[in-house]
Design a protein around this motif. Structure first.
Motif, PDB file in Angstrom:
ATOM      1  N   SER A   8     -10.464  16.086  48.811  1.00 58.93           N
ATOM      2  CA  SER A   8      -9.674  15.126  48.040  1.00 58.93           C
ATOM      3  C   SER A   8      -8.186  15.421  48.175  1.00 58.93           C
ATOM      4  CB  SER A   8     -10.098  15.153  46.571  1.00 58.93           C
ATOM      5  OG  SER A   8     -11.433  14.716  46.422  1.00 58.93           O
ATOM      6  N   LYS A   9      -7.829  16.688  48.173  1.00 56.26           N
ATOM      7  CA  LYS A   9      -6.426  17.047  48.390  1.00 56.26           C
ATOM      8  C   LYS A   9      -5.971  16.632  49.795  1.00 56.26           C
ATOM      9  CE  LYS A   9      -5.645  20.897  45.185  1.00 56.26           C
ATOM     10  NZ  LYS A   9      -4.359  20.414  44.634  1.00 56.26           N
ATOM     11  N   THR A  10      -6.814  16.880  50.790  1.00 55.75           N
ATOM     12  CA  THR A  10      -6.476  16.513  52.161  1.00 55.75           C
ATOM     13  C   THR A  10      -6.225  15.014  52.284  1.00 55.75           C
ATOM     14  OG1 THR A  10      -7.684  18.362  53.136  1.00 55.75           O
ATOM     15  CG2 THR A  10      -7.368  16.423  54.527  1.00 55.75           C
ATOM     16  N   GLU A  11      -7.139  14.207  51.751  1.00 56.58           N
ATOM     17  CA  GLU A  11      -7.007  12.757  51.864  1.00 56.58           C
ATOM     18  C   GLU A  11      -5.828  12.233  51.063  1.00 56.58           C
ATOM     19  OE1 GLU A  11      -9.159  10.231  53.638  1.00 56.58           O
ATOM     20  OE2 GLU A  11      -9.166  12.106  54.747  1.00 56.58           O
ATOM     21  N   ALA A  12      -5.444  12.949  50.006  1.00 54.58           N
ATOM     22  CA  ALA A  12      -4.294  12.533  49.199  1.00 54.58           C
ATOM     23  C   ALA A  12      -2.967  13.004  49.800  1.00 54.58           C
ATOM     24  CB  ALA A  12      -4.442  13.049  47.772  1.00 54.58           C
ATOM     25  N   GLY A  13      -3.029  13.733  50.924  1.00 56.13           N
ATOM     26  CA  GLY A  13      -1.812  14.116  51.636  1.00 56.13           C
ATOM     27  C   GLY A  13      -1.435  15.576  51.542  1.00 56.13           C
ATOM     28  N   GLU A  29     -15.718  28.634  41.429  1.00 56.63           N
ATOM     29  CA  GLU A  29     -15.936  28.866  42.863  1.00 56.63           C
ATOM     30  C   GLU A  29     -17.315  28.353  43.279  1.00 56.63           C
ATOM     31  OE1 GLU A  29     -13.575  30.426  45.218  1.00 56.63           O
ATOM     32  OE2 GLU A  29     -12.488  29.495  43.559  1.00 56.63           O
ATOM     33  N   ASP A  30     -17.561  27.090  43.084  1.00 58.81           N
ATOM     34  CA  ASP A  30     -18.822  26.459  43.458  1.00 58.81           C
ATOM     35  C   ASP A  30     -18.682  25.874  44.853  1.00 58.81           C
ATOM     36  OD1 ASP A  30     -21.489  24.993  42.434  1.00 58.81           O
ATOM     37  OD2 ASP A  30     -20.266  23.535  43.524  1.00 58.81           O
ATOM     38  N   TRP A  31     -19.625  26.189  45.749  1.00 60.37           N
ATOM     39  CA  TRP A  31     -19.496  25.795  47.157  1.00 60.37           C
ATOM     40  C   TRP A  31     -19.376  24.281  47.318  1.00 60.37           C
ATOM     41  CZ3 TRP A  31     -23.220  22.522  49.006  1.00 60.37           C
ATOM     42  CH2 TRP A  31     -24.440  22.486  48.323  1.00 60.37           C
ATOM     43  N   TRP A  32     -20.161  23.523  46.544  1.00 60.26           N
ATOM     44  CA  TRP A  32     -20.103  22.065  46.694  1.00 60.26           C
ATOM     45  C   TRP A  32     -18.796  21.517  46.140  1.00 60.26           C
ATOM     46  CZ3 TRP A  32     -19.713  18.438  42.707  1.00 60.26           C
ATOM     47  CH2 TRP A  32     -19.679  17.113  43.154  1.00 60.26           C
ATOM     48  N   PHE A  33     -18.407  21.959  44.955  1.00 65.55           N
ATOM     49  CA  PHE A  33     -17.219  21.409  44.323  1.00 65.55           C
ATOM     50  C   PHE A  33     -15.965  21.717  45.135  1.00 65.55           C
ATOM     51  CE2 PHE A  33     -13.597  21.521  41.486  1.00 65.55           C
ATOM     52  CZ  PHE A  33     -13.673  20.269  40.898  1.00 65.55           C
ATOM     53  N   LEU A  34     -15.842  22.937  45.634  1.00 63.97           N
ATOM     54  CA  LEU A  34     -14.658  23.291  46.414  1.00 63.97           C
ATOM     55  C   LEU A  34     -14.519  22.400  47.648  1.00 63.97           C
ATOM     56  CD1 LEU A  34     -14.745  27.194  46.234  1.00 63.97           C
ATOM     57  CD2 LEU A  34     -13.132  25.662  45.078  1.00 63.97           C
ATOM     58  N   ASP A  45      -5.413   3.098  44.948  1.00 60.41           N
ATOM     59  CA  ASP A  45      -5.136   4.487  44.556  1.00 60.41           C
ATOM     60  C   ASP A  45      -6.396   5.347  44.562  1.00 60.41           C
ATOM     61  OD1 ASP A  45      -6.422   3.327  42.395  1.00 60.41           O
ATOM     62  OD2 ASP A  45      -5.241   4.420  40.899  1.00 60.41           O
ATOM     63  N   HIS A  46      -7.401   4.963  45.364  1.00 57.08           N
ATOM     64  CA  HIS A  46      -8.657   5.704  45.265  1.00 57.08           C
ATOM     65  C   HIS A  46      -8.539   7.146  45.739  1.00 57.08           C
ATOM     66  CE1 HIS A  46      -9.628   5.337  49.605  1.00 57.08           C
ATOM     67  NE2 HIS A  46      -9.280   4.067  49.526  1.00 57.08           N
ATOM     68  N   ASP A  47      -7.621   7.436  46.666  1.00 56.21           N
ATOM     69  CA  ASP A  47      -7.419   8.832  47.068  1.00 56.21           C
ATOM     70  C   ASP A  47      -6.923   9.653  45.881  1.00 56.21           C
ATOM     71  OD1 ASP A  47      -8.204   8.568  49.736  1.00 56.21           O
ATOM     72  OD2 ASP A  47      -6.203   7.971  50.386  1.00 56.21           O
ATOM     73  N   ALA A  48      -5.960   9.101  45.141  1.00 55.70           N
ATOM     74  CA  ALA A  48      -5.431   9.801  43.964  1.00 55.70           C
ATOM     75  C   ALA A  48      -6.485   9.912  42.874  1.00 55.70           C
ATOM     76  CB  ALA A  48      -4.198   9.063  43.435  1.00 55.70           C
ATOM     77  N   ALA A  49      -7.325   8.882  42.720  1.00 57.87           N
ATOM     78  CA  ALA A  49      -8.367   8.906  41.688  1.00 57.87           C
ATOM     79  C   ALA A  49      -9.378  10.013  41.957  1.00 57.87           C
ATOM     80  CB  ALA A  49      -9.061   7.550  41.618  1.00 57.87           C
ATOM     81  N   ARG A  50      -9.771  10.178  43.229  1.00 61.65           N
ATOM     82  CA  ARG A  50     -10.717  11.249  43.573  1.00 61.65           C
ATOM     83  C   ARG A  50     -10.120  12.614  43.264  1.00 61.65           C
ATOM     84  NH1 ARG A  50     -11.672   8.350  48.305  1.00 61.65           N
ATOM     85  NH2 ARG A  50     -10.488   9.839  49.517  1.00 61.65           N
ATOM     86  N   LEU A  51      -8.866  12.795  43.635  1.00 57.44           N
ATOM     87  CA  LEU A  51      -8.232  14.085  43.383  1.00 57.44           C
ATOM     88  C   LEU A  51      -8.112  14.342  41.888  1.00 57.44           C
ATOM     89  CD1 LEU A  51      -6.801  16.633  44.273  1.00 57.44           C
ATOM     90  CD2 LEU A  51      -4.691  15.302  44.545  1.00 57.44           C
ATOM     91  N   ALA A  52      -7.754  13.313  41.128  1.00 59.34           N
ATOM     92  CA  ALA A  52      -7.580  13.484  39.686  1.00 59.34           C
ATOM     93  C   ALA A  52      -8.880  13.892  39.007  1.00 59.34           C
ATOM     94  CB  ALA A  52      -7.045  12.188  39.071  1.00 59.34           C
ATOM     95  N   CYS A  55     -11.452  15.391  40.360  1.00 62.39           N
ATOM     96  CA  CYS A  55     -11.792  16.754  40.781  1.00 62.39           C
ATOM     97  C   CYS A  55     -10.961  17.783  40.016  1.00 62.39           C
ATOM     98  CB  CYS A  55     -11.584  16.923  42.280  1.00 62.39           C
ATOM     99  SG  CYS A  55     -12.867  16.173  43.301  1.00 62.39           S
ATOM    100  N   GLU A  56      -9.674  17.544  39.906  1.00 60.09           N
ATOM    101  CA  GLU A  56      -8.810  18.488  39.194  1.00 60.09           C
ATOM    102  C   GLU A  56      -9.163  18.545  37.708  1.00 60.09           C
ATOM    103  OE1 GLU A  56      -4.905  17.135  40.349  1.00 60.09           O
ATOM    104  OE2 GLU A  56      -4.793  18.659  41.940  1.00 60.09           O
ATOM    105  N   GLN A  57      -9.614  17.423  37.165  1.00 56.61           N
ATOM    106  CA  GLN A  57      -9.994  17.381  35.757  1.00 56.61           C
ATOM    107  C   GLN A  57     -11.137  18.348  35.457  1.00 56.61           C
ATOM    108  OE1 GLN A  57     -10.949  13.426  34.434  1.00 56.61           O
ATOM    109  NE2 GLN A  57     -11.562  14.081  32.384  1.00 56.61           N
ATOM    110  N   TYR A  58     -12.072  18.497  36.402  1.00 57.73           N
ATOM    111  CA  TYR A  58     -13.254  19.308  36.162  1.00 57.73           C
ATOM    112  C   TYR A  58     -13.284  20.605  36.965  1.00 57.73           C
ATOM    113  CZ  TYR A  58     -14.699  15.105  33.751  1.00 57.73           C
ATOM    114  OH  TYR A  58     -14.735  14.032  32.890  1.00 57.73           O
TER     115      TYR A  58
END
Length: 409
Positions: A142-147, A131-136, A113-120, A122-125
């Motif tokens: 992460s959204k792309t890789e999670a589908g 609107e930070d260039w690196w974070f976005l 579930d590492h794709d979901a873990a990365r997205l989670a 990111c969404e948590q923080y």
């Protein structure tokens, strides 16, 4: 470092020169050494950083300990500590970055579930970064890789617009275009970005790899070979060795699947490169790519690597477990011309591919191998559902041809 640009080593060196007792500069320099496979230097800098951090703030001490744990191959400890640290210091982007990406702690953890873990995470923080260039960049990827490709692309493009010379964002945009199956736009984007940012990024070779994938999906193996020759092959490339090794091995293998011949000298070059940087089992993503190289150039080396991987699995040190070993065995059978055996080995492993980490684009290599093995074994029906799913997600000329072959069988 966060923009995947060259120069972090010199910047950390300058910081250390200005303040030799600055622990975070030492651990940042250690991380650059690690990315460049300079293990002794990385460990020495990490040790120095730990010593200096004893007198630093709690945030700095934890930051150094987490980064040093990664360098010292204590991935599970680092992952747990990073999650705890971020709950208190969410904007410590260097620590958050360790969890993210195709080569991050989540991706290489072996968990499915590492794709979901990365997205989670990111969404948590997301509220802490705005609107930070690196974070976005990493929220979108992460959204792309999670589908969620449409939303992922839109968010990534917001980050890219804030800093267009950010190679990380260019990479994330390339992935979104790949997952959407937009070959024309992907080609246009990369052919504009690469020359405009020539040699500024340590992802330059990998972005060229993405361009070569587009050529292969469109049936242009000669075009992919030209890109390989000019931008990807190992000689003199100033990129992280894991990128160089996995990109060269996977692209040569994919070109072979597409029917390209005359690759023997290139395989020998990649084998020599891998022997220098990855002579023993340890980094499982390098190991599964070593299988491609050794199966083509030295079957005995593949059997030796498999024995090492099995020993690591017995000791609980092989993150993906038996699935990585199975993929290597399937590659060996395929290279030996026993396509029926390759189908037998690889078929049950297709749902477990995610465990080896990397990106979806990188893992497709093993799907491609399985499909071609099915077709060559006269078992196209075995691959029909996988081909259909891929065509539904992002149709390509190559997959359409495979679908027609499978239907005829």
């Amino acid at each position: 470092m966060l923009a995947a640009l060259h120069g972090a080593d010199a910047a950390f060196d300058a910081a250390i020169s200005e303040d030799p007792d600055f622990a975070l500069a030492h651990i940042g320099r250690a991380r650059v050494h690690q990315l460049n496979m300079e293990g002794a230097e990385a460990r020495a800098e990490a040790t120095r950083a730990r010593q200096l951090a004893a007198a630093a703030s709690p945030r700095e001490r934890q930051h150094v300990d987490i980064m040093a744990s990664v360098i010292e191959s204590q991935a599970k400890k680092a992952m747990t500590a990073a999650e705890q640290h971020l709950a208190e210091y969410p904007r410590d982007a260097q620590v958050l970055s360790l969890l993210l990406g195709a080569f991050g702690l989540y991706a290489f953890s072996g968990r499915p579930d590492h794709d979901a873990a990365r997205l989670a995470v990111c969404e948590q923080y997301a509220g802490d970064y705005g609107e930070d260039w690196w974070f976005l960049t990493y929220l979108g990827w992460s959204k792309t890789e999670a589908g969620d490709v449409v939303s992922g692309r839109a968010i990534t493009e917001r980050g890219y617009a804030l800093k267009p010379d950010n190679a990380g964002a260019a990479h994330a945009v390339a992935h979104a275009l790949f997952e959407q199956g937009d070959a024309a736009e992907g080609r246009a984007f990369l052919t504009n970005w690469l020359p405009a940012n020539d040699r500024t990024s340590f992802l330059q070779g990998h972005l060229a790899w993405h361009l070569a994938l587009i050529a292969l999906e469109e049936g242009d193996a000669d075009g992919a070979m030209d890109i390989y020759e000019r931008h990807i092959k190992p000689a003199g490339r100033p990129y992280p060795p894991l990128n160089i090794y996995t990109d060269t091995a996977s692209l040569l293998w994919r070109m072979s699947l597409a029917g390209k011949t005359g690759l023997e000298s290139h395989w020998r070059d990649v084998a020599a490169y891998g022997d220098g940087y990855f002579p023993k089992a340890g980094a499982h993503f390098a190991d599964v790519h070593q299988a491609l190289v050794a199966a083509t150039t030295n079957a005995g080396a593949l059997q030796a690597r498999l024995a090492e991987m099995e020993a690591r699995q017995a000791d609980g040190k092989l993150a993906p477990g038996p699935s990585a070993i199975g993929l290597c065995r399937g590659i060996a059978a395929f290279a030996a011309g026993d396509h029926a055996d390759a189908v037998r080995i690889l078929a049950p492993l297709m749902p477990d591919l995610v465990r080896i980490g990397g990106s979806h684009a990188q893992r497709e290599l093993w799907e491609d191998t399985f499909i071609v093995a099915c077709l060559r074994a006269g078992q196209g029906h075995q691959a029909a559902s996988l081909i259909s799913e891929r065509l539904h997600r992002r149709p390509s000329r190559r997959d359409l041809a495979w679908s027609q072959q499978a239907a005829q069988q």
